[in-house]
Structures are given as C-alpha cells and as structure tokens.
Design a protein around this motif. Structure first.
Motif, PDB file in Angstrom:
ATOM      1  N   PHE A  31      24.184   6.755  72.181  1.00  0.00           N
ATOM      2  CA  PHE A  31      24.166   7.474  73.458  1.00  0.00           C
ATOM      3  C   PHE A  31      22.839   8.228  73.609  1.00  0.00           C
ATOM      4  CE2 PHE A  31      24.504  11.655  75.474  1.00  0.00           C
ATOM      5  CZ  PHE A  31      24.728  11.265  76.795  1.00  0.00           C
ATOM      6  N   LEU A  32      22.416   8.909  72.522  1.00  0.00           N
ATOM      7  CA  LEU A  32      21.194   9.713  72.604  1.00  0.00           C
ATOM      8  C   LEU A  32      19.979   8.850  72.960  1.00  0.00           C
ATOM      9  CD1 LEU A  32      21.493  12.293  69.689  1.00  0.00           C
ATOM     10  CD2 LEU A  32      21.432  12.741  72.143  1.00  0.00           C
ATOM     11  N   HIS A  35      20.319   7.824  76.635  1.00  0.00           N
ATOM     12  CA  HIS A  35      20.077   8.993  77.482  1.00  0.00           C
ATOM     13  C   HIS A  35      18.578   9.322  77.523  1.00  0.00           C
ATOM     14  CE1 HIS A  35      20.791  12.588  79.636  1.00  0.00           C
ATOM     15  NE2 HIS A  35      20.809  13.438  78.621  1.00  0.00           N
ATOM     16  N   ARG A  74      32.551   9.254  78.945  1.00  0.00           N
ATOM     17  CA  ARG A  74      32.743  10.682  78.633  1.00  0.00           C
ATOM     18  C   ARG A  74      33.907  10.866  77.662  1.00  0.00           C
ATOM     19  NH1 ARG A  74      31.793  12.881  84.789  1.00  0.00           N
ATOM     20  NH2 ARG A  74      29.540  13.003  84.607  1.00  0.00           N
ATOM     21  N   VAL A 129      25.011  21.440  73.988  1.00  0.00           N
ATOM     22  CA  VAL A 129      25.630  20.424  74.857  1.00  0.00           C
ATOM     23  C   VAL A 129      26.518  21.102  75.908  1.00  0.00           C
ATOM     24  CG1 VAL A 129      27.231  18.463  74.931  1.00  0.00           C
ATOM     25  CG2 VAL A 129      25.428  18.515  73.215  1.00  0.00           C
ATOM     26  N   HIS A 132      24.163  22.564  78.386  1.00  0.00           N
ATOM     27  CA  HIS A 132      23.470  21.469  79.078  1.00  0.00           C
ATOM     28  C   HIS A 132      24.355  20.824  80.161  1.00  0.00           C
ATOM     29  CE1 HIS A 132      20.738  18.172  79.610  1.00  0.00           C
ATOM     30  NE2 HIS A 132      21.541  17.274  79.060  1.00  0.00           N
ATOM     31  N   ILE A 133      25.642  20.662  79.844  1.00  0.00           N
ATOM     32  CA  ILE A 133      26.555  20.060  80.825  1.00  0.00           C
ATOM     33  C   ILE A 133      26.739  21.016  82.008  1.00  0.00           C
ATOM     34  CG2 ILE A 133      28.990  19.384  81.198  1.00  0.00           C
ATOM     35  CD1 ILE A 133      28.845  18.022  78.436  1.00  0.00           C
ATOM     36  N   TYR A 169      15.916  24.488  74.998  1.00  0.00           N
ATOM     37  CA  TYR A 169      15.998  23.022  74.948  1.00  0.00           C
ATOM     38  C   TYR A 169      15.175  22.497  73.760  1.00  0.00           C
ATOM     39  CZ  TYR A 169      18.575  21.592  79.127  1.00  0.00           C
ATOM     40  OH  TYR A 169      19.574  21.331  80.042  1.00  0.00           O
ATOM     41  N   VAL A 176      18.542  18.582  66.849  1.00  0.00           N
ATOM     42  CA  VAL A 176      19.079  17.214  66.919  1.00  0.00           C
ATOM     43  C   VAL A 176      18.278  16.312  65.965  1.00  0.00           C
ATOM     44  CG1 VAL A 176      19.352  15.169  68.390  1.00  0.00           C
ATOM     45  CG2 VAL A 176      19.966  17.409  69.284  1.00  0.00           C
TER      46      VAL A 176
HETATM   47  C1  HEM Z   1      14.956  17.562  77.786  1.00  0.00           C
HETATM   48  C2  HEM Z   1      15.957  16.845  77.409  1.00  0.00           C
HETATM   49  C3  HEM Z   1      17.079  16.410  78.318  1.00  0.00           C
HETATM   50  C4  HEM Z   1      17.097  16.218  79.666  1.00  0.00           C
HETATM   51  C5  HEM Z   1      15.959  16.340  80.669  1.00  0.00           C
HETATM   52  C6  HEM Z   1      18.428  15.804  80.024  1.00  0.00           C
HETATM   53  C7  HEM Z   1      18.866  15.510  81.299  1.00  0.00           C
HETATM   54  C8  HEM Z   1      20.153  15.299  81.671  1.00  0.00           C
HETATM   55  C9  HEM Z   1      20.623  15.116  83.035  1.00  0.00           C
HETATM   56  C10 HEM Z   1      19.723  15.117  84.271  1.00  0.00           C
HETATM   57  C11 HEM Z   1      21.958  14.942  82.990  1.00  0.00           C
HETATM   58  C12 HEM Z   1      22.888  14.705  84.192  1.00  0.00           C
HETATM   59  C13 HEM Z   1      22.955  13.234  84.452  1.00  0.00           C
HETATM   60  C14 HEM Z   1      23.779  12.927  85.669  1.00  0.00           C
HETATM   61  O1  HEM Z   1      24.849  13.512  85.831  1.00  0.00           O
HETATM   62  O2  HEM Z   1      23.334  12.100  86.448  1.00  0.00           O
HETATM   63  C15 HEM Z   1      22.355  15.009  81.594  1.00  0.00           C
HETATM   64  C16 HEM Z   1      23.650  14.844  81.126  1.00  0.00           C
HETATM   65  C17 HEM Z   1      23.995  14.890  79.799  1.00  0.00           C
HETATM   66  N1  HEM Z   1      23.178  15.074  78.723  1.00  0.00           N
HETATM   67 FE1  HEM Z   1      21.220  15.400  78.789  1.00  0.00          FE
HETATM   68  N2  HEM Z   1      19.198  15.769  78.877  1.00  0.00           N
HETATM   69  C18 HEM Z   1      18.402  16.150  77.818  1.00  0.00           C
HETATM   70  C19 HEM Z   1      18.786  16.260  76.495  1.00  0.00           C
HETATM   71  C20 HEM Z   1      20.051  16.023  76.012  1.00  0.00           C
HETATM   72  C21 HEM Z   1      20.433  16.100  74.627  1.00  0.00           C
HETATM   73  C22 HEM Z   1      19.472  16.457  73.482  1.00  0.00           C
HETATM   74  C23 HEM Z   1      21.767  15.809  74.564  1.00  0.00           C
HETATM   75  C24 HEM Z   1      22.685  15.744  73.393  1.00  0.00           C
HETATM   76  C25 HEM Z   1      22.489  16.371  72.248  1.00  0.00           C
HETATM   77  C26 HEM Z   1      22.210  15.549  75.923  1.00  0.00           C
HETATM   78  C27 HEM Z   1      23.502  15.224  76.278  1.00  0.00           C
HETATM   79  C28 HEM Z   1      23.939  15.057  77.574  1.00  0.00           C
HETATM   80  C29 HEM Z   1      25.323  14.823  77.929  1.00  0.00           C
HETATM   81  C30 HEM Z   1      26.487  14.715  76.963  1.00  0.00           C
HETATM   82  C31 HEM Z   1      25.364  14.714  79.332  1.00  0.00           C
HETATM   83  C32 HEM Z   1      26.596  14.482  80.204  1.00  0.00           C
HETATM   84  C33 HEM Z   1      26.683  13.027  80.507  1.00  0.00           C
HETATM   85  C34 HEM Z   1      27.785  12.762  81.515  1.00  0.00           C
HETATM   86  O3  HEM Z   1      27.732  13.293  82.618  1.00  0.00           O
HETATM   87  O4  HEM Z   1      28.704  12.039  81.181  1.00  0.00           O
HETATM   88  N3  HEM Z   1      21.144  15.666  76.769  1.00  0.00           N
HETATM   89  N4  HEM Z   1      21.239  15.224  80.820  1.00  0.00           N
END
Ligand code: HEM
Length: 230
Positions: A31-32, A35, A74, A129, A132-133, A169, A176
């Motif tokens: 996933f990571l 993503h 999810r 996390v 972040h959510i 972040y 991580v």
């Molecule tokens: C600078 C780094 C990161 C950015 C810019 C970023 C950006 C985003 C964005 C924009 C979303 C929303 C996506 C959407 O709903 O369309 C999201 C969801 C998420 N991100 Fe990140 N992310 C970053 C790092 C991480 C890291 C390091 C993790 C895990 C350790 C992570 C885990 C998640 C999860 C679990 C979601 C929810 C996914 C879902 O809606 O099912 N993210 N991220």
C-alpha cells in the motif's frame, strides 16, 4: 491423540504470529508504495492529481458500485494494521515473560534496541495515520478540506507558515523508513531467509526499499515548502 507439551505449542504459535506479522507488514508496504506513486503525481499538476484521486473512487466499476473498491481496501488495511499491532503485542509480552527478572544492567544487544525502536516507531506511525486521515481524507484538520480537490489540500497543508505540520510529516515518514528497514529484514528471516550471505543482501535491499520510500514521500512536502509545487 496426545496433546503437545505447552512450550512446544507456544513456540509453534509464536512462529505463526511472526508469519502473520510478516504477511500483514508486506501488505502494508505494498500500500505504501502504491500510495507514494500516487502522491508523486502531484508533480504533474493539480488537474492530474485531482483526476487521479477521483479515479481511485471508480476502481472496479462497473463490476463494483462507485467507491466500493476503496472501502474494501480500507477494510483490508484496517484489519492488517490492527492484526499487526495485536500480534506484535502478544509476541512482546511473551518475550518479556520469557525473562521475568530484568537484567541489572541492560546489555546493549541489537535485538532489544530494534524491538524498542519498532515499538515506539509503530506508535508514532499509528498516531500519524490517525492525524493524516483527519487531515487529508476527511479534511477535518486541513485548512482547506475540499474533498474533491486534494491537490489544494496538500498545498495548503505544507505552506511555509505551517512548518510544524511539515516537520511532523517528515518525522513520521522517517519513522516509517526505520520501521520498514527492520520490518522487511525480519519478514525475510521469518519467511525463510537463513543464510549469512542472504542476510547481507536482504539488509541492503531493506535499506534501499526504505530509502526510496522515505525520499518519495518527503519530496512532496518539500516541493510545496520550496514553491516547486504551488
Ligand atoms: C507527504 C506524504 C503524504 C502525502 C502528501 C499523502 C497524501 C494523501 C492524500 C492526499 C490522501 C487522500 C487521498 C484521497 O482521499 O483521495 C491520503 C490518504 C491516506 N494516506 Fe497519505 N500521504 C502521505 C503519507 C502517508 C503515509 C506515510 C502513510 C502511512 C504511513 C499514509 C497513509 C494514508 C492512508 C491510510 C490514507 C487513507 C486512504 C483512504 O482514504 O482509504 N500517507 N494521503
């Protein structure tokens, strides 16, 4: 049928738990990587990034109704994260029980150092996390919080005056990286890598895979901070 003696059963179930940790961990790493690849689309501009985010909601159509795939993913991720934490806690408790009397002077063995780093790293990642959510998925903690335009949310998030968000972040992403480096190495061992030569290659591969991830993730907030992405 005679029951196996208790310690042997425990050893077997500990191996089972380690295999479970390895498999759930690998799933989370997949996933990571996906993503991170998605996040890098930010360098292609707002339209591309927002289009990509909208596409995520249509995966599986027309077989699946809109957003079903996302909710399926999810669910799998949540089960994997919770299972990974529960298995780690049981294994840590068993390890502590195996040594009920603490060392008078804790020797600096690599195993205990890695175990502590993994524990605290895991806690930081979990807290991140959740934040972040609330920040980028629900938009609750984001200064813009426009669900249809995640590009604007990301740019607003890492604006220079919100340096503390970028710092958080960055720390979480580095956590991580460390977690992954040791986790990938342990997973390879659990899943059968035993030779001394293989150990060296696995260590190098784990380091390289973690570094790629850390650099890929960090590039987004730093691109916003420096004005490359605006
Ligand atoms: C600078 C780094 C990161 C950015 C810019 C970023 C950006 C985003 C964005 C924009 C979303 C929303 C996506 C959407 O709903 O369309 C999201 C969801 C998420 N991100 Fe990140 N992310 C970053 C790092 C991480 C890291 C390091 C993790 C895990 C350790 C992570 C885990 C998640 C999860 C679990 C979601 C929810 C996914 C879902 O809606 O099912 N993210 N991220």
């Amino acid at each position: 049928m005679r029951k196996a003696p208790a310690p042997a059963r425990k050893t077997r179930s500990s191996v089972g738990l380690k295999i479970f940790m390895a498999v759930t961990g690998i799933l989370l790493v997949l996933f990571l990587y996906l993503h991170m690849a998605g996040n890098l689309k930010i360098f292609f501009g707002g339209t591309t990034f927002d289009h990509y985010a909208a596409w995520l909601r249509t995966i599986g159509e027309p077989l699946l109704p809109k957003t079903w795939y996302l909710y399926l993913q999810r669910t799998v991720l949540t089960v994997a994260v919770l299972g990974h934490i529960v298995a780690a806690t049981i294994l840590a408790r068993r390890a502590a029980k195996a040594r009920p009397v603490k060392y008078a002077h804790r020797p600096k063995v690599q195993g205990s150092y890695a175990a502590r780093t993994m524990r605290w790293g895991g806690v930081i990642i979990l807290l991140f996390v959740i934040f972040h959510i609330l920040d980028l998925t629900t938009g609750t903690l984001n200064p813009v919080g426009d669900k249809a335009h995640p590009y604007g949310n990301v740019v607003a998030d890492f604006a220079p005056h919100r340096w503390y968000v970028t710092l958080f972040y960055a720390l979480a992403i580095i956590a991580v990286g460390f977690h992954l480096r040791h986790g990938l190495f342990s997973a390879a061992r659990t899943l059968g890598q035993q030779s001394a030569r293989g150990e060296k290659s696995i260590k190098t591969a784990a380091l390289a895979l973690s570094l790629i991830l850390v650099i890929g993730y960090l590039s987004v907030p730093f691109a916003v901070l420096t004005g490359i992405v605006k």
